[in-house]
Design a protein around this motif. Structure first.
Motif, PDB file in Angstrom:
ATOM      1  N   GLN A   1      -0.531  -2.259  -4.361  1.00 49.17           N
ATOM      2  CA  GLN A   1      -1.400  -3.252  -3.756  1.00 49.17           C
ATOM      3  C   GLN A   1      -2.115  -4.105  -4.796  1.00 49.17           C
ATOM      4  O   GLN A   1      -2.430  -5.268  -4.536  1.00 49.17           O
ATOM      5  N   ASP A   2      -2.342  -3.580  -6.003  1.00 56.68           N
ATOM      6  CA  ASP A   2      -2.969  -4.377  -7.052  1.00 56.68           C
ATOM      7  C   ASP A   2      -2.081  -5.553  -7.445  1.00 56.68           C
ATOM      8  O   ASP A   2      -2.575  -6.641  -7.742  1.00 56.68           O
ATOM      9  N   GLU A   3      -0.779  -5.343  -7.451  1.00 59.63           N
ATOM     10  CA  GLU A   3       0.151  -6.429  -7.774  1.00 59.63           C
ATOM     11  C   GLU A   3       0.069  -7.534  -6.723  1.00 59.63           C
ATOM     12  O   GLU A   3       0.093  -8.717  -7.053  1.00 59.63           O
ATOM     13  N   LEU A   4      -0.034  -7.149  -5.477  1.00 63.54           N
ATOM     14  CA  LEU A   4      -0.158  -8.119  -4.398  1.00 63.54           C
ATOM     15  C   LEU A   4      -1.470  -8.889  -4.533  1.00 63.54           C
ATOM     16  O   LEU A   4      -1.502 -10.106  -4.377  1.00 63.54           O
TER      17      LEU A   4
ATOM     18  N   ILE B   1       0.841  -1.206   0.000  1.00 62.15           N
ATOM     19  CA  ILE B   1       0.000   0.000   0.000  1.00 62.15           C
ATOM     20  C   ILE B   1       0.872   1.251   0.000  1.00 62.15           C
ATOM     21  O   ILE B   1       0.614   2.201  -0.745  1.00 62.15           O
ATOM     22  N   ALA B   2       1.912   1.256   0.816  1.00 63.08           N
ATOM     23  CA  ALA B   2       2.802   2.419   0.882  1.00 63.08           C
ATOM     24  C   ALA B   2       3.486   2.676  -0.459  1.00 63.08           C
ATOM     25  O   ALA B   2       3.713   3.819  -0.842  1.00 63.08           O
ATOM     26  N   LEU B   3       3.789   1.597  -1.184  1.00 66.76           N
ATOM     27  CA  LEU B   3       4.437   1.728  -2.492  1.00 66.76           C
ATOM     28  C   LEU B   3       3.428   1.871  -3.627  1.00 66.76           C
ATOM     29  O   LEU B   3       3.817   1.958  -4.792  1.00 66.76           O
ATOM     30  N   GLU B   4       2.151   1.859  -3.262  1.00 63.86           N
ATOM     31  CA  GLU B   4       1.050   1.955  -4.223  1.00 63.86           C
ATOM     32  C   GLU B   4       1.080   0.832  -5.257  1.00 63.86           C
ATOM     33  O   GLU B   4       0.834   1.039  -6.453  1.00 63.86           O
TER      34      GLU B   4
END
Length: 51
Positions: free
Chosen positions: A28-31, A23-26
């Motif tokens: 989260q979609d990859e995760l 989330i901090a690295l923006e």
């Protein structure tokens, strides 16, 4: 952040901490994409090698 240091040193991290980093690295979609194509429906299929 102890979790990041542990992750860097050992490669081990909790799902919660990994999510926070994503989330901090923006990214989260990859995760989220990591869990879309689950090849097994149950642990029994995994154990028996069914697919």
């Amino acid at each position: 952040m102890g979790s990041v240091k542990r992750f860097e040193q050992s490669g081990e991290i909790s799902l919660r901490s990994l999510t926070k980093i994503a989330i901090a690295l923006e990214i989260q979609d990859e995760l989220e994409n990591l869990f879309k194509d689950v090849p097994f429906l149950s642990i029994e299929e995994l154990i028996n090698g069914e697919n």
